[in-house]
Enzyme design. Sequence first.
Site, PDB file in Angstrom:
ATOM      1  CG  ASP A   1      -3.994 -72.058  11.684  1.00 56.05           C
ATOM      2  OD1 ASP A   1      -5.120 -72.540  11.483  1.00 56.05           O
ATOM      3  OD2 ASP A   1      -3.594 -71.025  11.122  1.00 56.05           O
TER       4      ASP A   1
ATOM      5  CB  THR B   1      -4.989 -70.903   6.655  1.00 58.16           C
ATOM      6  OG1 THR B   1      -5.993 -71.798   6.181  1.00 58.16           O
ATOM      7  CG2 THR B   1      -4.794 -69.785   5.654  1.00 58.16           C
TER       8      THR B   1
ATOM      9  CG  PHE C   1     -15.399 -62.559   8.635  1.00 58.19           C
ATOM     10  CD1 PHE C   1     -16.012 -63.696   8.124  1.00 58.19           C
ATOM     11  CD2 PHE C   1     -14.266 -62.710   9.425  1.00 58.19           C
ATOM     12  CE1 PHE C   1     -15.500 -64.953   8.396  1.00 58.19           C
ATOM     13  CE2 PHE C   1     -13.750 -63.965   9.698  1.00 58.19           C
ATOM     14  CZ  PHE C   1     -14.378 -65.083   9.179  1.00 58.19           C
TER      15      PHE C   1
ATOM     16  CG  ASP D   1      -9.480 -74.372   5.472  1.00 60.92           C
ATOM     17  OD1 ASP D   1     -10.087 -73.291   5.380  1.00 60.92           O
ATOM     18  OD2 ASP D   1      -8.274 -74.496   5.255  1.00 60.92           O
TER      19      ASP D   1
ATOM     20  NE  ARG E   1     -16.428 -75.485   7.160  1.00 59.94           N
ATOM     21  CZ  ARG E   1     -16.234 -74.531   6.256  1.00 59.94           C
ATOM     22  NH1 ARG E   1     -15.530 -73.457   6.579  1.00 59.94           N
ATOM     23  NH2 ARG E   1     -16.726 -74.635   5.043  1.00 59.94           N
TER      24      ARG E   1
ATOM     25  CE  LYS F   1      -7.782 -72.915  14.921  1.00 62.90           C
ATOM     26  NZ  LYS F   1      -6.954 -71.977  14.133  1.00 62.90           N
TER      27      LYS F   1
ATOM     28  CG  ASP G   1      -0.712 -67.831  10.285  1.00 60.45           C
ATOM     29  OD1 ASP G   1      -1.621 -68.581  10.690  1.00 60.45           O
ATOM     30  OD2 ASP G   1      -0.795 -67.161   9.235  1.00 60.45           O
TER      31      ASP G   1
ATOM     32  CG  ASN H   1      -7.392 -67.765  13.601  1.00 57.68           C
ATOM     33  OD1 ASN H   1      -6.226 -67.423  13.465  1.00 57.68           O
ATOM     34  ND2 ASN H   1      -7.984 -68.603  12.782  1.00 57.68           N
TER      35      ASN H   1
END
EC number: 7.6.2.1
Length: 1112
Positions: free
Chosen positions: A371, A373, A520, A659, A770, A776, A796, A799
């Site tokens: 990942d 972020t 969200f 992202d 995206r 993933k 982390d 998701n």
Amino acid sequence: LIRGHTNADHMHWECEWEHGSTRHFTYLLHSSSFIHLFTVLSFLLQTNAIKTSKYNFFTFLPLNLFEQFQRIANAYFLFLLVLQVIPAISSLSWFTTVVPLVLVLTVTAAKDATDDIVSAILFVTPPPPTCCTFSFSFLSNLSPLLLLRETNLKVRQALPVTGDLGDDIEKLADFNGEVRCEPPNNRLDRFTGTLTYAGQKYPLDNEKILLRGCTLRNTEWCFGLVLFGGPETKLMQNCGKSTFKRTSIDRLMNVLVLCIFGFLAIMCTILAIGNFFWEMNEGSQFTVFLPRQEGKDAKFSAFLTFWSYVIILNTVVPISLYVSVEIIRLGNSFYIDWDRKMYFARNDTPAEARTTTLNEELGQIKYVFSDKTGTLTQNIMTFNKCSINGKSYGKKHSFFKNGDYLFYFCKISTDTVDFSFNPLADPRFMFHDHALVEAVKLENPEVHAFFRLLALCHTVMAEEKTEGELLYQAQSPDEGALVTAARNFGFVFRSRTPESVSIMEMGQQRSYELLAILDFNNVRKRMSVIVRSPEGKLSLYCKGADTIIYERLHQSCSKLMDVTTEHLNEFAGEGLRTLALAYKDLDEDYFSQWKQRHHEASTTLDDREDKLDQLYEEIEKDLLLLGATAIEDKLQDGVPHTIEQLSKADVKIWVLTGDKQETAENIGYSCNLLREEMNEVFIISGNSPEDVRQELRNARTSMKPDATEDSMFIPERILSNRVKVITDEVVNGEYGLVINGHSLAYALEHSMELEFLRTACMCKAVICCRVTPLQKAQVVELVKKYKQAVTLAIGDGANDVSMIKAAHIGVGISGQEGMQAVLSSDYSFAQFRFLQRLLLVHGRWSYLRMCKFLRYFFYKNFTFTFVHFWYAFFCGFSAQTVYDEWFITLYNLMYTALPVLGMSLFDQDVNDLWSFQHPQLYMPGQLNLYFSKKAFFKCALHSCYSSLVIFFIPYLAMNDTVRDDGKDVADYQSFALLTQTCLMFMAYWTAVNTFFILGSLAMYFAVTFTMYSNGMFLMLPSAFPFIGTARNSLNQPNIWLTILLTSILCVLPVVTYRFLMIQLCPTINDRVLFTFVSVCSLMSPQVIKIIYSFFRVQCLKFGLMCVFKTGE
């Protein structure tokens, strides 16, 4: 269905499920302050107890033994024990099998009991059935610390109809309602139910419940209704059996053990046939002093001999192998837990090996899926730039590239903006564009609307213990950064209730009625709120991913969208995280009608989420664009160096991020994943399957023009009926691949997945932008399915859980996103940079030690057993043992246990610094060079040679030999002692292991002289028949010369082979060791002494690198 009735003293509720069972509950309704929770706590029948242990006092022994005897090696030795009680078959005493079997079962049982006791700590003491209040204190939201170990807070709010009851006991006693909810399940992120009260239905969802194991904050107490108790709580519903991950070495060992059984059967058959012919030809000559029993002929004798040799040659089957492997893995796991260089002092977070079964797999990683972020970056967000109504605000940067690095410099003054005009501003917030503050002060309507949206559209909780000192608690760092930015620019979020949000707009207190929250999630990728202003104006505010927001904009925003897109690309090019903001004003009549449909959808028990999504899609359209935000998330320390080191170790890194493409590309360059030196970085952004397929083929043709479709698979004859495996294709140069989320969706389709995988595997680095959590996991599964490679996923957040579980090894980062990734992982630590130490040091050492252990273990057992095989040809295939029975019993358990464990826990070919300096040392593990079927058969051949030397050299040396006093020395017992003593000197000689070998030899001689003494014989003559053999044989010089000759002949071919291989075909390890020796030869003795003290025992091992290493 839950119904209830009350009286003045208590409230009584009963629950009826579809199967008709009835359960009773206590109903609690209210909490202090404004947080009134409908809480899901546990209560089930008479008890709320849960059981997490597998065994109890009475079931432990039978259940554990049943499980252990499901292992084929244990069952085999139990079968041998049965054979040994048959006098006609067994030539060995029962204790030769019972002692090792009991020890193995005891050690395994102790381990299982310890693991079960640890799990039983989760046992929960039931609360009293009459308990009707619970006291909680601290912040005004929920911390699921005990359930998920989350560190970020979740908002939980009660229904207003129950919240209005306050703490009035009489009103609570008079409350009468009906709750309908879903049956118990393991979904932590959703709950579906309704409360019917006074003829009205009220929705119950995940925001209205409190899960067992959570901690309440910002309220001192609450009333709630107990819905699920004991095993039906979501905590226990999620305590199912985890998927057991097995290493490639485990799978290979299972195959080899089956091969060993087949080999044992072949050896026993050969010896049984030999016994048949011997009985036919020679047996009649021995009937004078060894008469046959009636009814026994040569055929029956051969049949009995077969089973006799099954017992004698049982040491070829490794009964203690699995226990030894578990001990080695446990020890290497402790090394990870104890490694101070993987300890993050800032958060007091050590590295943790959450499993002990995958350590050696860490030394074989080929693909790392990461990942971005919070994994590569710090996940500490700061508001950096924004675009409002087509104008960009924030510090302007220019940059140029020099090699692998990006250098930025500012075009405008970097003086920090003065927020003294705002008494509620956060003093830690910094911004560098004065124009935005001026626009706020000039009351620019678009700017005010922009920050008003940031102050209203969120789920942040505010705590204000003293006037003006605000503390925000956000579910995500992004939300906290945006609300803080709005606060500093004059739109201060102060507080919230279930029905309102209070903010301070440029010094004026305003309260907005909160009518709906469209929350969200990973599918929507946006959040909206519907509010009514103090003037009565209805508005919908929305923020989310730019691609999602753009699809829902009004056509009048096309020009503004083009300008904003340019700004977004600029922000993303600088590595910033972006969000688009939009709003729309709502018609009162339409909203009333929509609100009614929303209420109906939210109170249904069937397909509630789908119906709500349809309503959200309906109202979130024809939005008006306000602008975009840009948040900076800096790289963690050491990320570029870690990626560079792993790349040198031929580990391919794929970054899977949600992202934008530009943001991901910039981070890729910043962290050395993408480099200017690469021949080309391919961008896959097709909007149709045909476009994506063509772009993939063009990229593959550029990398390898002569590539053919038939060359991508390993031949079928090797794989039998298994899934086709894509081979590694060599390309000239280094390439990178960046693919968008919509293109990836096409690439993961069954018809195109091999095209994508083949192209991606040719590249040194891959970035998928995206992507959703499901994508993933799909990417990881794709590589696992078609590549003969070990995969590792690191993340982390929640998701990343699906990706972590899908990979061979999952690593969790304990960062800002809570602990869900850690709880689903196999290993965890606090920073991405620790990954290189986990793989290049601990992983490589664990793999190397395990491979050496297996080679040594099989070597010593095969050598031990083959001596029996050769001896059979000299004893008339009579199933007589060549060793003393006590030596057979103690060989694996005592005499060779220390050298095996010492080598497996302490052996290092190079230390950690040289592992970092030469990451290429990691490559042999990826290719399974240290232990494979080929290495196993080489080990077996080496054992065959050593057994021939150990048997025939003593046999020939003692033939017609006399003692120095003229007496005969060539008796069976002296020969047995000499053979087993020669066997003890066949060990894995290194500087560290020498200590354990000498200890084992000392133990061997001490035990041997004790058991061969007069005292032991007088106590038990039948158990200790070798009286005086040790002292009468080992005092002869020719015996020791024979031991020396045998050792030299065993070592000489190995040393010769290793010397030639180092000179002609040196491995990576040999080249590194040669480099070290060459460096030392150029240094002064003082410097060498310093290096020696630093590297400790490594220098000794380097000097002994040509010494015999068993099994190599």
